[in-house]
Design an enzyme around this catalytic site. Structure first.
Site, short mmCIF file in Angstrom:
data_model
loop_
_atom_site.label_atom_id
_atom_site.label_comp_id
_atom_site.label_asym_id
_atom_site.label_seq_id
_atom_site.Cartn_x
_atom_site.Cartn_y
_atom_site.Cartn_z
N ASP A 668 0.71 -1.16 -0.01
CA ASP A 668 0.12 0.15 0.02
C ASP A 668 0.82 1.15 -0.02
O ASP A 668 2.12 1.32 0.20
CB ASP A 668 -0.82 0.03 1.20
CG ASP A 668 -1.84 1.31 1.34
OD1 ASP A 668 -2.36 1.63 0.24
OD2 ASP A 668 -1.86 1.70 2.39
N LYS A 669 0.38 2.33 -0.34
CA LYS A 669 1.16 3.61 -0.49
C LYS A 669 0.97 4.52 1.25
O LYS A 669 2.01 4.54 1.63
CB LYS A 669 0.82 4.42 -1.59
CG LYS A 669 1.39 6.01 -1.51
CD LYS A 669 1.24 6.81 -2.58
CE LYS A 669 -0.24 7.41 -2.39
NZ LYS A 669 -0.20 8.54 -1.18
N GLU A 780 -3.02 21.54 0.41
CA GLU A 780 -3.29 22.91 0.97
C GLU A 780 -2.78 23.16 2.36
O GLU A 780 -2.41 24.24 2.77
CB GLU A 780 -4.72 23.13 0.91
CG GLU A 780 -5.29 22.91 -0.80
CD GLU A 780 -6.28 23.61 -1.08
OE1 GLU A 780 -7.32 23.47 -0.19
OE2 GLU A 780 -6.70 24.37 -1.99
N SER A 826 -11.00 16.43 -10.14
CA SER A 826 -10.09 15.40 -10.50
C SER A 826 -9.68 15.67 -12.02
O SER A 826 -8.65 15.41 -12.50
CB SER A 826 -10.34 14.20 -10.08
OG SER A 826 -11.76 13.89 -10.45
N THR A 889 3.96 19.04 -7.57
CA THR A 889 3.92 20.42 -8.11
C THR A 889 2.80 21.37 -8.25
O THR A 889 1.81 20.53 -8.72
CB THR A 889 4.96 20.50 -9.30
OG1 THR A 889 4.13 19.69 -10.38
CG2 THR A 889 6.42 20.13 -9.31
N THR A 969 -2.67 1.56 -4.56
CA THR A 969 -3.09 2.49 -3.73
C THR A 969 -4.30 2.93 -4.36
O THR A 969 -4.64 2.64 -5.45
CB THR A 969 -2.19 3.61 -3.82
OG1 THR A 969 -2.66 4.65 -3.07
CG2 THR A 969 -1.73 4.02 -5.25
N LYS A 1057 -7.63 -4.88 -5.10
CA LYS A 1057 -6.16 -5.14 -4.46
C LYS A 1057 -6.12 -6.78 -4.30
O LYS A 1057 -4.85 -7.32 -4.40
CB LYS A 1057 -6.00 -4.27 -3.26
CG LYS A 1057 -5.54 -2.99 -3.16
CD LYS A 1057 -5.19 -2.22 -1.87
CE LYS A 1057 -5.21 -0.71 -2.08
NZ LYS A 1057 -4.79 -0.07 -0.79
N ASP A 1081 -6.75 -2.23 3.16
CA ASP A 1081 -5.67 -3.21 2.87
C ASP A 1081 -5.97 -4.63 3.47
O ASP A 1081 -5.47 -5.68 3.04
CB ASP A 1081 -4.49 -2.91 3.38
CG ASP A 1081 -3.98 -1.52 2.89
OD1 ASP A 1081 -4.09 -1.29 1.68
OD2 ASP A 1081 -3.48 -0.60 3.69
#
Length: 1340
Positions: A668-669, A780, A826, A889, A969, A1057, A1081
């Site tokens: 997992d991340k 943010e 998104s 970025t 993830t 997953k 997970d």
């Protein structure tokens, strides 16, 4: 309208009470002609008359009621709902009004127009909407004088509201549920208990015994033990065969039970977590006896008779209530229920319970949020709670100014919210906002904004019992939810939320039906919080439990626990089959060699064959299972006691060897590779870049740029705007270049301080008030924290404006009015805000649009901002540089707007926002045309998602160990790419092939063809594309993916997953390890061969469900490369040695049987047999579990040593047959020479043979040891002394007089040397010619 339309067969009993519900009439009793044809033109005239009567005096309407009962009883069926809703004092008038349509010929009392009973109007007033005057009287009456549902639904051309259709459709028992808030439910739902246990007390023995006897050699020994019950087959003690089998089963079952009890204990801890629940009690008990009487009557009689019987019984109390209500002026001031807080364990929570949740609390079940208020304003709300509650319960006179609650007004309110992008509001009177963290559920790092429904947000908690939530069937889709919340009408005195009105199976039309009385609002995913999410805001949230236990989203996304069996067990099982075949072959050969002439009858062949099988049963050593199982326990103990892995826990102690065979690691991340903490690392302003220590220079620029000169007028506050000129005087001595850079830095920091959706909140930490921030995106928050660190602190934010203070002076330096917010999506990948700067000269109430500068700020991904900002020559290069460092970025730009430009934009934007068709496209077009053109590029920021400690070296070491690493993830594509680069999962400069938003099969084929030709690239794929590929190109995709050096799958659901883990296991037949820290997970962890859970900050669900639990990702390298390698190599050596030990004694038995004319007689009987398998050899052999070929430093320095284990060379057919030949040689030498040098049979031969056999085993153990341990020496020497000490007691088997002679000693030594020297010499020669890798490493 057919009467069945309103029937809801499975609707649970409503929490609303109607003391007159027993006066209801069956629809079947109604005169259809009267019902369908009643009409009259004088409705409005009658209503005016009734209004006048009401204003004139509050007369108890018992006469009307009695008249209605007597006179209209069987004629006017419009009064069929007589006494149905006693929440008003004017229900009697309904009998006069029901039959008349409105002036325009349609029903003037549409279903659902009721505002929820008497206090419906004050509720709406709280929402700030007023009714239109033209329909005020009717809508007002509609809230008091409701039509029966069968009439209101069928009147005129009235169309049915949407929610009625939903009701009729959703109330299929298989598809939906109706939850009565704060009360008991009629249906039974599963308990809210978490369970990771594999067994129940009932299933434990059957399942474990089945698992044990599914292994061939356990079944083999069971059959051998059972054969000893036949006298003809019995050889030696019966206990010789039964006790070892029972011992093996007891150890295995004991370990399984211990592991499962541990799981249950940990589950119990999670299930015992306390939560605050609101308990609703009756406000007064005056009518308790009446309710009990009604309940008794209802239980005795059928539906029709109970209504008739209770009409008379209840009439006097009804009249009394009306008089009481009339005397009090028709005002009801008591709440619907009294509320108290109780602490309840997580396992005791039930559907319908109202939870009170605070910051950082885990949500224990799937809930719908009813109300949320910030803690700062919560105290104020509590102080005013009583007066406001009583005020809201006042009945508003009909002549009062109207309240407009038209759909248009409500839609307008909603629209304004969405325009602002759901900007968090700091005040409690907002729309009930709270943030939740869902990384334990779906792996996404962004906080999610959740809202209370407008219908419930304004309700007092005491009125929650009037709510009813209709929700869909339990579902595993974590991002979808469709439901409805209804506010049922308020009853009068004697309201009892616990008294059901009608059986859900009856055919009565009750006023519970949403179409006739209830205010309803739709519920979406934005109104929910699923189990295992965590509240992130500093707010108190009241929520009702909708799904519990096994029906929660997280539980449905989790596969059930399975018993895991190691690959080593299967390998040994197959070797056992070979040994069994060898046993059968030997038995047949010996029976055949004995000859067939002199034996009468066929049964003797069978008996002899069976006796040989029993004699040779040691070839398949039952002690093998005992040794391996005890070895596993030792390895588990080592893992848990390792000081280098504090907090490590072994939850499944049956598979530690699997840790040494891993070839695929699925990680997992969020929370596993990363800490889910963002930090601003770098900012570039065009000519210069700032990072690390250079941030101090940014702070100095901000200090200069925002130093406000002291104003001469004490009442006027000087504020800074982007075009403020007096700032320049502070840097008059600086060079022009420095002034320009200072100006740029000031502009970009100001932009970052304003362009966001962050709300500051005050929290108390260690007695001090600390400002914390909440927003949907941790990026943010990181940026706003950074602006505070360099000198600009956001101190206030609401829907209308923001205030920024200087950290240096503590004074407000910037104040803006928020005009528009364009939230991040998104698809858009950018976020913008239009603000108007205030310069401090405005009057207190001034909201003049012309009073200040208007600026548009925007930040977003470089891919979309490149075309929006003005032409430049550095943005692409700098964003690429930051991306290579794994930074996330954001490009920041701004644009100044004139008043005219803004007004023109606002007008066009509003027009686009109310368009019926193409609204989103039109709004985007207006924004693009007026705002997103030639923005001034201010700078580029780089935010780092902090990695867990030592993630980079750990991943590199695992990769060198031959383990292919996949990152799975639930997070976004951009985030996953950045983390993959920063964690060095993807090598520097390595090509990352991205497959995203794949919807067509032909495109999928193109991607697969590309990957075939570039197998050195990393693959980045999202969940949608993955689903398409796994559906249509399952084999092609997985065959390619397993060859790639790294795969990153993002936007993965928990089940995806798990599917990937299963797919890799099935396709490659290799060992797969999954590691994660969140509830999302668990499925993946349980699907893997080895599941590793990290104890996360947000919970321990993953670690509880895992086979191994650790506290840091970097501990995984030690778990695999050190403990895994040792466990596997030790078990492989131990297994082969135990097989050797059993095989050598069987070879001796074979030689003996041949010597005595093939008779099935035992060589070593009774105690010698038991002693050999236990006290004489067990300790030294078992001490091999302490052996290690290299030390830990070398194992970490040369991870390639781990790579060689994956081939399984430590325990293979080749090594197995080498041990078989050694056993045959040694057994043949020992028994053959003993018989040659002493006698064919007799105690002398047995003494020599058995002594050499024991010494041979001890020496072989010593030859096998690579690194000596004190325990090994103690075991070897101790066992030797134990054997020598026991010889005097073995007179029944040995000739003791012969033992003390030199003849015995030289025979033992000679036979021992012949047996041991050749195998040892062969081992030394092989090691010199082809040394194993660990020898090469040690030589270095």
């Amino acid at each position: 309208m057919p009467s069945s339309y309103q029937h809801q067969p499975d609707a649970p009993n409503s929490p609303i009470d109607d003391s007159d519900s027993d006066l209801d009439l069956d629809i079947q009793e109604l005169d259809p002609i009267t019902t369908s044809t009643t009409a009259g033109p004088s409705s409005s005239r009658k209503e005016r008359k009734l209004q006048e009567e009401r204003r004139a005096s509050h007369i108890p309407l018992r006469n009307l009621r009695m008249g209605g009962l007597r006179g209209l009883g069987k004629r006017n069926r419009g009064y069929g709902d007589l006494g149905r809703d006693r929440d008003t004092n004017h229900e009697d008038l309904r009998g006069l009004l029901n039959d008349e349509p409105g002036v325009d010929g349609t029903n003037r009392y549409p279903t659902g127009s009721s505002s929820g009973g008497e206090d419906g109007a004050p509720l709406l007033a709280a929402n700030g909407h007023r009714r239109r005057p033209s329909i005020d009287a009717f809508n007002k009456l509609g809230s008091h004088l409701r039509l029966p549902s069968f009439l209101s639904a069928s009147a005129g051309s009235q169309t049915l509201p949407d929610n009625v259709e939903v009701q009729a459709e959703e109330h299929d028992p298989a598809s939906s549920r109706t939850v009565s808030v704060g009360t008991s439910q009629t249906a039974r739902f599963p308990p809210n208990a978490v369970s990771n246990a594999k067994y129940t007390p009932v299933s434990f023995l059957p399942v474990t015994l089945y698992n044990e006897f599914s292994f061939f050699f356990n079944m083999y020994f069971l059959l051998v033990a059972l054969s000893q019950a036949i006298p003809a087959l019995r050889i030696g003690y019966l206990s010789t065969y039964i006790v070892p089998l029972v011992f093996v089963l007891a150890i295995t079952l004991g370990k399984e039970a211990f592991d499962d009890i541990g799981r249950r204990r940990r589950d119990n801890e999670a299930n015992s977590e306390g939560y605050t629940v609101l308990s609703f009690d009756k406000p007064g008990m005056g009518n308790a006896e009446r309710y009990h009487a009604k309940k008794k009557l209802k239980s005795k009689q059928n539906a029709k008779s109970k209504r008739k019987s209770l009409v008379e019984a209840d009439r006097l109390s009804d009249i009394q209530e009306e008089e009481d209500a009339a005397e009090s002026g028709g005002v009801r001031q008591s709440p619907s229920a009294s509320v108290r807080e109780v602490i309840r364990k997580s396992r005791d929570l039930k559907v319908g319970d109202v939870l009170k949740l605070g910051k950082d609390q885990r949500v224990p079940a799937d809930v719908v949020i009813l109300k949320s208020y910030t803690n700062e304003s919560g105290t104020v709300a509590e102080e005013n709670e009583v007066p406001s509650a009583s005020e809201s319960l006042l009945v508003e006179p009909i002549s009062d100014p109207p309240i407009d609650t038209t759909a248009a007004t409500i839609a307008e309110g909603h629209e304004s919210t969405s325009e602002l992008g759901n900007t968090p509001s700091a005040d409690a009177a907002g729309v009930g906002e709270t943030f939740i963290r869902t990384d334990q559920l779906d792996g996404e790092t962004d906080w999610k904004l959740r809202l209370g429904s407008p219908l419930t947000q304004s309700l007092e908690p005491s009125e929650f019992v009037r709510l009813r939530v209709i929700a869909g069937k339990p579902d595993r889709k974590v991002n979808e939810f469709v439901g409805t919340v209804e506010l049922l009408p308020k009853s009068r005195v004697g309201y009892d939320p616990y008294l059901p009105k009608t059986s859900p199976l009856s055919n009565e039309i009750t006023s519970d039906t949403p179409s006739s009385t209830a205010n309803s609002a739709s519920l979406t995913i934005d109104n929910t919080a699923w189990a295992n999410t965590v509240l992130a805001s500093n707010a108190t949230t009241l929520a009702v439990v909708v799904y519990t236990g096994s029906q929660t989203r997280s539980a449905l996304s989790t596969s059930s626990s399975r018993s895991k069996t190691g690959l080593l067990e299967y390998e040994i099982n197959s070797l056992t089959k070979i040994l069994c075949a060898l046993t059968a072959t030997l038995s047949i050969v010996l029976v055949a060699l004995e000859g067939f002439e002199h034996v009468e009858g066929i049964k003797w062949y069978v008996v002899n064959f069976m006796r040989f099988l029993v004699l040779f049963s040691t070839i398949v050593p039952i002690s093998l299972r005992v040794n391996l199982d005890m070895g596993k326990s030792v390895y588990s103990w080592f893992i848990q006691r390792d000081a280098g892995m504090p907090g490590a826990v072994v939850r499944t102690s049956t598979i530690p060897e699997e840790l040494g065979r891993i070839e695929y690691l699925l990680s997992d991340k969020t929370g596993t590779l990363t800490q889910n903490e963002m930090e601003m690392k770098k900012i570039h302003v065009g000519t210069v870049s700032y990072a690390n220590e250079a941030m101090d220079e940014v702070a100095s620029y901000i200090k200069q740029g925002f130093s406000v000169p002291t104003s001469t007028d004490a009442t006027q506050l000087m504020l800074i705007t982007p075009s403020s000129t007096f700032v320049a005087s502070t840097t008059v001595t600086a060079t022009r270049t420095r002034r320009e850079i200072g100006s740029r830095v000031r502009d970009v920091v100001l932009a970052l301080a304003l362009c966001h959706n962050v709300t500051p909140t005050l929290e108390e930490e260690n007695g001090q008030m600390v400002t914390s921030y909440q927003a949907s995106s941790p990026d943010e928050i990181a940026i706003v924290k950074w602006t505070e660190a360099v000198g600009l602190r956001l101190t206030h934010r609401d829907r209308k404006g923001m205030t920024v203070h200087s950290v240096d002076t503590g004074r407000p330096v910037v104040r803006v009015r928020i005009l528009d917010v364009f939230p991040f999506t998104s698809d858009g990948k950018r976020m913008g805000i239009i603000v108007q700067f205030l310069d401090g000269s405005e009057t207190a109430g001034g909201a003049d649009i012309t009073a200040g500068e208007i600026w548009f700020y925007q930040k977003g991904a470089d891919t979309v901002m490149g075309s929006i900002v003005a032409a430049n020559d550095w943005m692409d290069e700098e964003t690429a540089n930051m991306a290579r460092e794994g930074l996330r970025t954001l490009v920041v730009g701004r644009k100044r707007m004139s008043i005219q430009q803004y007004q023109e934009f606002a007008a066009n934007y509003k027009d686009a926002s109310v368009a019926i068709n193409g609204r989103d496209v039109g709004m985007a077009r207006v924004v693009s045309h007026y705002l997103e053109r030639d923005l001034e590029l201010l700078g580029v920021t780089g935010v780092e998602d902090k990695l867990q400690r030592d993630v980079k070296p750990s991943l590199e070491l695992l990769r060198n160990a031959g383990i292919k690493i996949w990152m799975l993830t639930g997070d976004k594509v951009e985030t996953a790419r950045c983390v993959a680069v920063s964690a060095k999962l993807v090598a520097r400069g390595q090509y990352i092939h991205t497959i995203a938003k794949l919807k067509r099969k032909d495109n999928a084929q193109d991607h697969l063809d590309f990957l075939r030709g570039k197998k050195d690239s990393a693959l980045l794929i999202d969940g949608e594309s993955l689903a398409l590929l796994l559906t249509h190109f399952r084999t092609e995709f997985i065959s390619l993916a397993v060859l790639l050096p790294a795969v990153i799958a993002c936007r993965c659901s928990p089940t995806q997953k798990a599917d990937i883990a299963i797919l890799i296991r099935e396709f490659t037949k290799k060992r797969v390890c999954c590691i994660g820290d969140g509830g999302n997970d668990v499925s993946m962890i349980q699907a893997a061969d080895v599941g590793v859970g990290i104890v996360g900050k947000e919970g321990r669900q993953a670690s509880l469900a895992a086979d191994f639990s650790i506290t840091q990702f970097c501990h995984l390298t030690k778990l695999l490369v050190w403990h895994g390698r040792n466990s596997y190599k030790r078990s492989a050596k131990l297994a082969q040695f135990v097989i050797h030990r059993g095989l050598i004694i069987s070879v001796c038995q074979t030689m003996y049987s041949i010597a005595i004319k093939f008779e099935p007689e035992g060589l070593y009987k009774n105690w010698l047999m038991v002693g050999y398998a236990t006290v004489y050899t067990m300790a030294p052999v078992f001490s091999l579990v302490l052996d290690k070929d290299v030390d830990e430093n070398l194992a970490n320095l040369y991870p390639e040593l781990y790579k060689e284990l994956t081939s399984g060379s430590s325990l293979s057919y080749r090594t197995f047959f080498v041990w078989v030949f050694v056993s045959i040689y040694q057994g043949g030498m020992i028994q053959g020479l003993s018989q040659v040098l002493t006698e064919t049979e007799g105690p002398k031969m047995v003494a020599v043979s058995f002594t050499v056999l024991v010494l041979n085993e001890l020496c072989m153990v010593a030859f096998e040891i690579t690194t000596w341990h004190p325990v090994m020496i103690i075991c070897l020497v101790g066992t030797l002394l134990l054997y020598l000490g026991s010889i005097p007691f073995l007179g029944g088997y040995f000739e003791l007089a012969f033992i003390i002679t030199w003849g015995f000693v030289w025979r033992v030594l000679a036979i021992g040397a012949i047996s041991l020297i050749p195998p040892y010499a062969g081992k030394l020669i092989r090691r010199a010619v082809k040394p194993p890798n660990y020898r090469k490493v040690q030589a270095i």
